[in-house]
Design an enzyme around this catalytic site. Sequence first.
Site, PDB file in Angstrom:
ATOM      1  N   CYS A  29     -16.253   2.864   1.094  1.00 37.16           N
ATOM      2  CA  CYS A  29     -15.112   1.991   1.384  1.00 37.16           C
ATOM      3  C   CYS A  29     -14.620   2.148   2.824  1.00 37.16           C
ATOM      4  CB  CYS A  29     -13.984   2.267   0.403  1.00 37.16           C
ATOM      5  SG  CYS A  29     -13.482   3.996   0.373  1.00 37.16           S
ATOM      6  N   GLN A  50     -10.500  -3.545  -2.699  1.00 39.01           N
ATOM      7  CA  GLN A  50     -11.735  -2.941  -2.185  1.00 39.01           C
ATOM      8  C   GLN A  50     -12.912  -3.253  -3.120  1.00 39.01           C
ATOM      9  OE1 GLN A  50     -12.337  -0.849   0.722  1.00 39.01           O
ATOM     10  NE2 GLN A  50     -14.441  -1.283   0.122  1.00 39.01           N
ATOM     11  N   ASP A  82     -16.991   8.276  -1.223  1.00 39.48           N
ATOM     12  CA  ASP A  82     -15.700   8.117  -0.539  1.00 39.48           C
ATOM     13  C   ASP A  82     -15.320   9.490   0.026  1.00 39.48           C
ATOM     14  OD1 ASP A  82     -13.160   7.260   0.279  1.00 39.48           O
ATOM     15  OD2 ASP A  82     -12.279   7.367  -1.736  1.00 39.48           O
ATOM     16  N   ARG A  94     -13.969  -7.309   3.032  1.00 41.28           N
ATOM     17  CA  ARG A  94     -12.567  -7.076   2.670  1.00 41.28           C
ATOM     18  C   ARG A  94     -11.737  -8.320   2.994  1.00 41.28           C
ATOM     19  NH1 ARG A  94     -10.262  -2.356   2.347  1.00 41.28           N
ATOM     20  NH2 ARG A  94      -8.813  -3.569   1.110  1.00 41.28           N
ATOM     21  N   HIS A 115      -7.580   0.862  -6.140  1.00 42.91           N
ATOM     22  CA  HIS A 115      -7.775   0.110  -4.890  1.00 42.91           C
ATOM     23  C   HIS A 115      -8.536  -1.189  -5.232  1.00 42.91           C
ATOM     24  CE1 HIS A 115      -7.917  -0.774  -0.773  1.00 42.91           C
ATOM     25  NE2 HIS A 115      -8.794   0.098  -0.325  1.00 42.91           N
ATOM     26  N   ARG A 159       0.869  -1.190   0.000  1.00 40.66           N
ATOM     27  CA  ARG A 159       0.000   0.000   0.000  1.00 40.66           C
ATOM     28  C   ARG A 159       0.892   1.222   0.000  1.00 40.66           C
ATOM     29  NH1 ARG A 159      -5.019   1.976   3.723  1.00 40.66           N
ATOM     30  NH2 ARG A 159      -6.019   0.534   2.284  1.00 40.66           N
TER      31      ARG A 159
HETATM   32  N1  NVA Z   1      -9.725   7.461  -1.381  1.00 42.18           N
HETATM   33  C1  NVA Z   1      -9.390   6.990  -0.059  1.00 42.18           C
HETATM   34  C2  NVA Z   1      -9.701   5.536   0.050  1.00 42.18           C
HETATM   35  C3  NVA Z   1      -9.440   4.946   1.418  1.00 42.18           C
HETATM   36  C4  NVA Z   1      -9.746   3.475   1.484  1.00 42.18           C
HETATM   37  C5  NVA Z   1      -7.931   7.261   0.215  1.00 42.18           C
HETATM   38  O1  NVA Z   1      -7.098   6.999  -0.658  1.00 42.18           O
HETATM   39  O2  NVA Z   1      -7.616   7.742   1.297  1.00 42.18           O
HETATM   40  N1   CP Z   2     -11.160   0.717   2.883  1.00 44.55           N
HETATM   41  C1   CP Z   2      -9.873   0.644   3.279  1.00 44.55           C
HETATM   42  O1   CP Z   2      -8.966   0.397   2.505  1.00 44.55           O
HETATM   43  O2   CP Z   2      -9.685   0.868   4.598  1.00 44.55           O
HETATM   44  P1   CP Z   2      -8.272   1.016   5.352  1.00 44.55           P
HETATM   45  O3   CP Z   2      -7.653   2.296   4.856  1.00 44.55           O
HETATM   46  O4   CP Z   2      -8.615   1.038   6.795  1.00 44.55           O
HETATM   47  O5   CP Z   2      -7.421  -0.160   4.976  1.00 44.55           O
END
Ligand code: NVA
Ligand code: CP
Length: 330
Positions: free
Chosen positions: A273, A139, A232, A318, A136, A109
Amino acid sequence: MKYDFLKGRDFLKLLDFTGEEIEKLVDLAAKLKDKKKRGKKHEYLKGKNVALIFEKTSTRTRCSFEVAARDLGMGTTYLDPSGSQIGKKESIADTARVLSSMYDGIEYRGFGQSIVEELAEYSAVPVWNGLTDEFHPTQILADFLTIKEKFGRLSGINLVYFGDARYNMGNSLMVGAAKVGMNFTACAPKKYFPDENLVKTCEQIAKNSGGKITFSEDPLKAAAGADVIYTDVWVSMGEPLSVWEERVNDLSGYQVNKKIMDAANGKAIFMHCLPSFHDLKTSIGKEMGEKFGRTEMEVTDEVFNGEKSVVFDEAENRMHTIKAVMLATL
Ligand code: NVA
Ligand code: CP
């Protein structure tokens, strides 16, 4: 069903997979979920080990990888945003070579999609994308499992995404929808629509799957006929706090509230998400809420906690879908 139907493959973005492969992963996850619920052991990958690299923070993704790996009989090593040499003292290519000599799979990540793609290029073992700025993909598998549980199918479902559709969630939902024949609408001011080239690619894919990609700047019109209303956060991880003001100004009119849910189909569900700014019970939510005089951002607390909300089913899924990805590729 053969479990390792993607043996040796990376899982970097949904563009790399067919609609059939994506649905097969969703169906495998449903099977693994059922086993877990019935208390049936499924340690199919006993003795293997996976490395989990997080250059951005996480609750769901990290816990999903850790629990799923344990359920499959595997060991895990978590490398936190400050706890490794990656990028600072050691290149991505060298990291990939080191980790793939010790581990059977690597989750990453972080920031640019190019980083996870490079990691995969130099890794001898499968690499899984746990979120980048652009995509992502794990997800989306959880979202699709949730949609399939609620509606019994993916093809023909109308999903409307409200908010910043240029980022990881908007992009990935659009690609996933195009692949499996769902209808995807992004609803936002024009500048928040996904990248033109990605849109063209998805339109091409949708032609074959029977899906449709559309765009709208009118929230109530976009919501009409929706089976799934999705949103989101307005500001994603890695973006500076200074963009909040612009986002609040641009996206306030695209908040998911009762009016939007009422405009959708009677059986419509609300998805997110997570994490979400639906109240002031977080430090950033409180700070930004007070700064901009709001108690809620992308979704109202009423919708988030309402009977149409399936956000916690999504979060649970998830784990089951990430388990399917590891099992299918190892
Ligand atoms: N768009 C958000 C998704 C988090 C799961 C981010 O990148 O922070
Ligand atoms: N939805 C998601 O990816 O959550 P986290 O950032 O907690 O992993």
